[in-house]
Enzyme design. Sequence first.
Site, PDB file in Angstrom:
ATOM      1  N   GLN A 129       0.846  -1.199   0.000  1.00 53.44           N
ATOM      2  CA  GLN A 129       0.000   0.000   0.000  1.00 53.44           C
ATOM      3  C   GLN A 129       0.879   1.246   0.000  1.00 53.44           C
ATOM      4  O   GLN A 129       1.547   1.534   0.994  1.00 53.44           O
ATOM      5  CB  GLN A 129      -0.866  -0.020   1.269  1.00 53.44           C
ATOM      6  CG  GLN A 129      -1.750   1.195   1.447  1.00 53.44           C
ATOM      7  CD  GLN A 129      -2.568   1.106   2.744  1.00 53.44           C
ATOM      8  OE1 GLN A 129      -2.178   0.409   3.672  1.00 53.44           O
ATOM      9  NE2 GLN A 129      -3.681   1.800   2.782  1.00 53.44           N
ATOM     10  N   GLY A 130       0.846   1.996  -1.101  1.00 52.98           N
ATOM     11  CA  GLY A 130       1.695   3.178  -1.226  1.00 52.98           C
ATOM     12  C   GLY A 130       0.916   4.465  -0.985  1.00 52.98           C
ATOM     13  O   GLY A 130       0.576   5.181  -1.930  1.00 52.98           O
ATOM     14  N   SER A 132       1.549   6.605   2.376  1.00 52.74           N
ATOM     15  CA  SER A 132       2.335   7.571   3.163  1.00 52.74           C
ATOM     16  C   SER A 132       3.580   8.039   2.426  1.00 52.74           C
ATOM     17  O   SER A 132       4.209   7.284   1.681  1.00 52.74           O
ATOM     18  CB  SER A 132       2.760   6.939   4.485  1.00 52.74           C
ATOM     19  OG  SER A 132       1.642   6.489   5.188  1.00 52.74           O
ATOM     20  N   SER A 164       4.704  -1.159   4.059  1.00 52.52           N
ATOM     21  CA  SER A 164       4.839  -2.500   4.636  1.00 52.52           C
ATOM     22  C   SER A 164       4.993  -3.542   3.541  1.00 52.52           C
ATOM     23  O   SER A 164       4.243  -3.546   2.554  1.00 52.52           O
ATOM     24  CB  SER A 164       3.591  -2.857   5.456  1.00 52.52           C
ATOM     25  OG  SER A 164       3.469  -1.992   6.553  1.00 52.52           O
ATOM     26  N   GLU A 247     -10.234  -1.588   5.929  1.00 52.43           N
ATOM     27  CA  GLU A 247      -9.020  -1.915   6.687  1.00 52.43           C
ATOM     28  C   GLU A 247      -9.279  -2.667   7.991  1.00 52.43           C
ATOM     29  O   GLU A 247      -8.547  -3.566   8.327  1.00 52.43           O
ATOM     30  CB  GLU A 247      -8.237  -0.633   6.972  1.00 52.43           C
ATOM     31  CG  GLU A 247      -6.811  -0.907   7.425  1.00 52.43           C
ATOM     32  CD  GLU A 247      -5.915   0.300   7.270  1.00 52.43           C
ATOM     33  OE1 GLU A 247      -6.398   1.427   7.356  1.00 52.43           O
ATOM     34  OE2 GLU A 247      -4.706   0.098   7.071  1.00 52.43           O
ATOM     35  N   SER A 366      -3.166   7.266  13.618  1.00 54.99           N
ATOM     36  CA  SER A 366      -2.638   7.381  14.989  1.00 54.99           C
ATOM     37  C   SER A 366      -3.782   7.633  15.987  1.00 54.99           C
ATOM     38  O   SER A 366      -4.897   8.016  15.610  1.00 54.99           O
ATOM     39  CB  SER A 366      -1.641   8.539  15.060  1.00 54.99           C
ATOM     40  OG  SER A 366      -2.333   9.761  14.947  1.00 54.99           O
ATOM     41  N   GLU A 368      -4.143  10.072  18.019  1.00 56.81           N
ATOM     42  CA  GLU A 368      -4.600  11.476  17.996  1.00 56.81           C
ATOM     43  C   GLU A 368      -5.587  11.683  16.840  1.00 56.81           C
ATOM     44  O   GLU A 368      -6.600  12.380  16.996  1.00 56.81           O
ATOM     45  CB  GLU A 368      -3.406  12.430  17.855  1.00 56.81           C
ATOM     46  CG  GLU A 368      -2.502  12.503  19.081  1.00 56.81           C
ATOM     47  CD  GLU A 368      -1.567  11.303  19.223  1.00 56.81           C
ATOM     48  OE1 GLU A 368      -1.441  10.506  18.264  1.00 56.81           O
ATOM     49  OE2 GLU A 368      -0.962  11.140  20.303  1.00 56.81           O
TER      50      GLU A 368
HETATM   51  C1  FAD Z   1       4.426  -0.381  11.353  1.00 58.05           C
HETATM   52  C2  FAD Z   1       3.876   0.597  10.356  1.00 58.05           C
HETATM   53  C3  FAD Z   1       3.443   0.145   9.132  1.00 58.05           C
HETATM   54  C4  FAD Z   1       2.962   1.052   8.183  1.00 58.05           C
HETATM   55  N1  FAD Z   1       2.585   0.591   6.940  1.00 58.05           N
HETATM   56  C5  FAD Z   1       2.190   1.469   5.993  1.00 58.05           C
HETATM   57  C6  FAD Z   1       1.890   1.022   4.664  1.00 58.05           C
HETATM   58  O1  FAD Z   1       1.979  -0.178   4.358  1.00 58.05           O
HETATM   59  N2  FAD Z   1       1.541   1.935   3.736  1.00 58.05           N
HETATM   60  C7  FAD Z   1       1.444   3.266   4.039  1.00 58.05           C
HETATM   61  O2  FAD Z   1       1.104   4.026   3.144  1.00 58.05           O
HETATM   62  N3  FAD Z   1       1.725   3.720   5.287  1.00 58.05           N
HETATM   63  C8  FAD Z   1       2.101   2.852   6.258  1.00 58.05           C
HETATM   64  N4  FAD Z   1       2.413   3.301   7.521  1.00 58.05           N
HETATM   65  C9  FAD Z   1       2.374   4.731   7.790  1.00 58.05           C
HETATM   66  C10 FAD Z   1       1.251   5.167   8.693  1.00 58.05           C
HETATM   67  O3  FAD Z   1       0.052   5.227   8.000  1.00 58.05           O
HETATM   68  C11 FAD Z   1       1.694   6.537   9.255  1.00 58.05           C
HETATM   69  O4  FAD Z   1       2.757   6.299  10.136  1.00 58.05           O
HETATM   70  C12 FAD Z   1       0.582   7.252   9.967  1.00 58.05           C
HETATM   71  O5  FAD Z   1      -0.405   7.656   9.076  1.00 58.05           O
HETATM   72  C13 FAD Z   1       1.137   8.500  10.711  1.00 58.05           C
HETATM   73  O6  FAD Z   1       1.820   9.311   9.811  1.00 58.05           O
HETATM   74  P1  FAD Z   1       3.320   9.774  10.113  1.00 58.05           P
HETATM   75  O7  FAD Z   1       4.131   8.599  10.493  1.00 58.05           O
HETATM   76  O8  FAD Z   1       3.775  10.599   8.960  1.00 58.05           O
HETATM   77  O9  FAD Z   1       3.235  10.687  11.404  1.00 58.05           O
HETATM   78  P2  FAD Z   1       2.738  12.194  11.467  1.00 58.05           P
HETATM   79  O10 FAD Z   1       1.500  12.348  10.655  1.00 58.05           O
HETATM   80  O11 FAD Z   1       3.883  13.088  11.155  1.00 58.05           O
HETATM   81  O12 FAD Z   1       2.355  12.313  12.991  1.00 58.05           O
HETATM   82  C14 FAD Z   1       3.351  12.461  14.011  1.00 58.05           C
HETATM   83  C15 FAD Z   1       2.631  12.622  15.338  1.00 58.05           C
HETATM   84  O13 FAD Z   1       1.827  13.813  15.299  1.00 58.05           O
HETATM   85  C16 FAD Z   1       0.464  13.516  15.583  1.00 58.05           C
HETATM   86  N5  FAD Z   1      -0.423  14.328  14.760  1.00 58.05           N
HETATM   87  C17 FAD Z   1      -0.366  14.506  13.408  1.00 58.05           C
HETATM   88  N6  FAD Z   1      -1.377  15.268  12.981  1.00 58.05           N
HETATM   89  C18 FAD Z   1      -2.103  15.604  14.088  1.00 58.05           C
HETATM   90  C19 FAD Z   1      -3.277  16.378  14.316  1.00 58.05           C
HETATM   91  N7  FAD Z   1      -3.923  16.973  13.292  1.00 58.05           N
HETATM   92  N8  FAD Z   1      -3.751  16.462  15.576  1.00 58.05           N
HETATM   93  C20 FAD Z   1      -3.122  15.854  16.610  1.00 58.05           C
HETATM   94  N9  FAD Z   1      -1.998  15.116  16.464  1.00 58.05           N
HETATM   95  C21 FAD Z   1      -1.492  14.989  15.217  1.00 58.05           C
HETATM   96  C22 FAD Z   1       0.296  12.040  15.228  1.00 58.05           C
HETATM   97  O14 FAD Z   1      -0.756  11.456  15.946  1.00 58.05           O
HETATM   98  C23 FAD Z   1       1.656  11.460  15.630  1.00 58.05           C
HETATM   99  O15 FAD Z   1       1.691  11.192  17.004  1.00 58.05           O
HETATM  100  C24 FAD Z   1       2.892   2.425   8.496  1.00 58.05           C
HETATM  101  C25 FAD Z   1       3.311   2.871   9.740  1.00 58.05           C
HETATM  102  C26 FAD Z   1       3.819   1.979  10.678  1.00 58.05           C
HETATM  103  C27 FAD Z   1       4.265   2.498  12.005  1.00 58.05           C
END
Ligand code: FAD
Length: 387
Positions: A129-130, A132, A164, A247, A366, A368
């Site tokens: 899944q592409g 992020s 992933s 999902e 997440s 939040e």
């Molecule tokens: C193990 C794992 C597998 C994954 N697999 C995939 C995958 O296969 N394909 C894919 O596309 N993605 C994947 N992801 C990505 C996942 O969807 C993102 O990690 C998730 O959406 C959070 O985005 P970010 O990591 O950029 O964090 P950010 O969005 O940068 O967030 C950082 C922190 O800020 C908080 N935050 C952000 N915005 C707000 C807001 N508006 N209000 C309050 N708090 C906020 C978040 O809750 C978090 O604590 C995976 C992630 C993990 C950890």
Amino acid sequence: MDAFPEEAPFRKEVRTWLADNLVGEFAALRGLGGSGSEHEAYPERIAWNRHLAAAGWTCLGWPEEHGGRGFGLTRQVVFHEEYARADAPARVNHLGEELLGPTLIALGTEAQKKRFLPPIVEVHELWCQGYSEPDAGSDLANVRTRARREGDDWVIHGQKIWTSLAQHADWCFAVVRTEPGSRRHAGLSYLLVPLRQPGVSIRPIRQLTGTSEFNEVFFTDARTRADLVVGEPGDGWRVAMATLGFERGVSTVGQQVGFARELAEIVAEARANGTFDDPLIADRIATAKLGLEVLRTHALRTLAGEPPPGADNVQKLLWARWHRELGELAMEVRGASGLTVGAPYVPDRLQSMFLFSRADTLYGGSDEIQRNIIAERVLGLPKEPRA
Ligand SMILES: Cc1cc2nc3c(=O)[nH]c(=O)nc-3n(C[C@H](O)[C@H](O)[C@H](O)COP(=O)(O)OP(=O)(O)OC[C@H]3O[C@@H](n4cnc5c(N)ncnc54)[C@H](O)[C@@H]3O)c2cc1C
């Protein structure tokens, strides 16, 4: 007692099949391939998944005309429960089976269904899944990977991250920007992109567990055919959200059987090392047990009827928090021995579980973000300021 007593004969059929088939070369696969251990016995697990497929145990909820079994929710739940109870190895293509397949069935063209669904059912093509990107996680509408039309192709340029299982995948369903100058949710498209081509480079990311569940994926003028867009070009946000709607499905109930096994392992460890006699530890174990019952009841209630608004978000919040706390409890019970890993760096099962569980409150939305959705869309509270 087992849920859905009316499905007792089906439950017995699944249990018997698994007992008869998790033998010989497959017996050694029991318990392998979970989070933090995705690399374990990968080729052998593919063989096992194809063995399941040959017997009709993949894509159970898909309509029969697309190669599924057309089972309702209860049978799917029963299958996932028995699968987890048998300690059968982690599946290799849940992203194809649970996310892309249902999306194509709902929104794909006939040609896309014909081309892509059978290899998912038969486990001959694996998907990732592409969505992020480095600056588009919670804020997915900030996607910057772009694609332009060139003749009969889309030409793709940009970077995905946290993808992933991309290192094992043949294809990626990707959200990309196809309308130059567009912003936010507009101008995005949902493309099906072959990964085994010169324009794609996949770099595994080493995680706390020492293993690589996810990757960086770079597209440098990668190509896919013009007709491999799901929905209309520019309508990718709607398709991407439809995928997310699939999902948090029935597999959560199987996941809980796995959680129960982890809790049992922790209890056994606590009894063995005497920490069970510590009233604070005993209290936390009891709390974990109760929390697991709440998870199960909530999941079954949600799956059985018309779920109340926000039920999926509540479920995600509940299990992610519960499982992270279980990881912390495991380390409390282990005491000082939980803090050491030998060389080479290979955490044991409970350490891996603890380390990977730190990600539970991030992926799939997440904590939040779940709370924001519940507050704003379910309870109608004022929207928080957006940047
Ligand atoms: C193990 C794992 C597998 C994954 N697999 C995939 C995958 O296969 N394909 C894919 O596309 N993605 C994947 N992801 C990505 C996942 O969807 C993102 O990690 C998730 O959406 C959070 O985005 P970010 O990591 O950029 O964090 P950010 O969005 O940068 O967030 C950082 C922190 O800020 C908080 N935050 C952000 N915005 C707000 C807001 N508006 N209000 C309050 N708090 C906020 C978040 O809750 C978090 O604590 C995976 C992630 C993990 C950890």
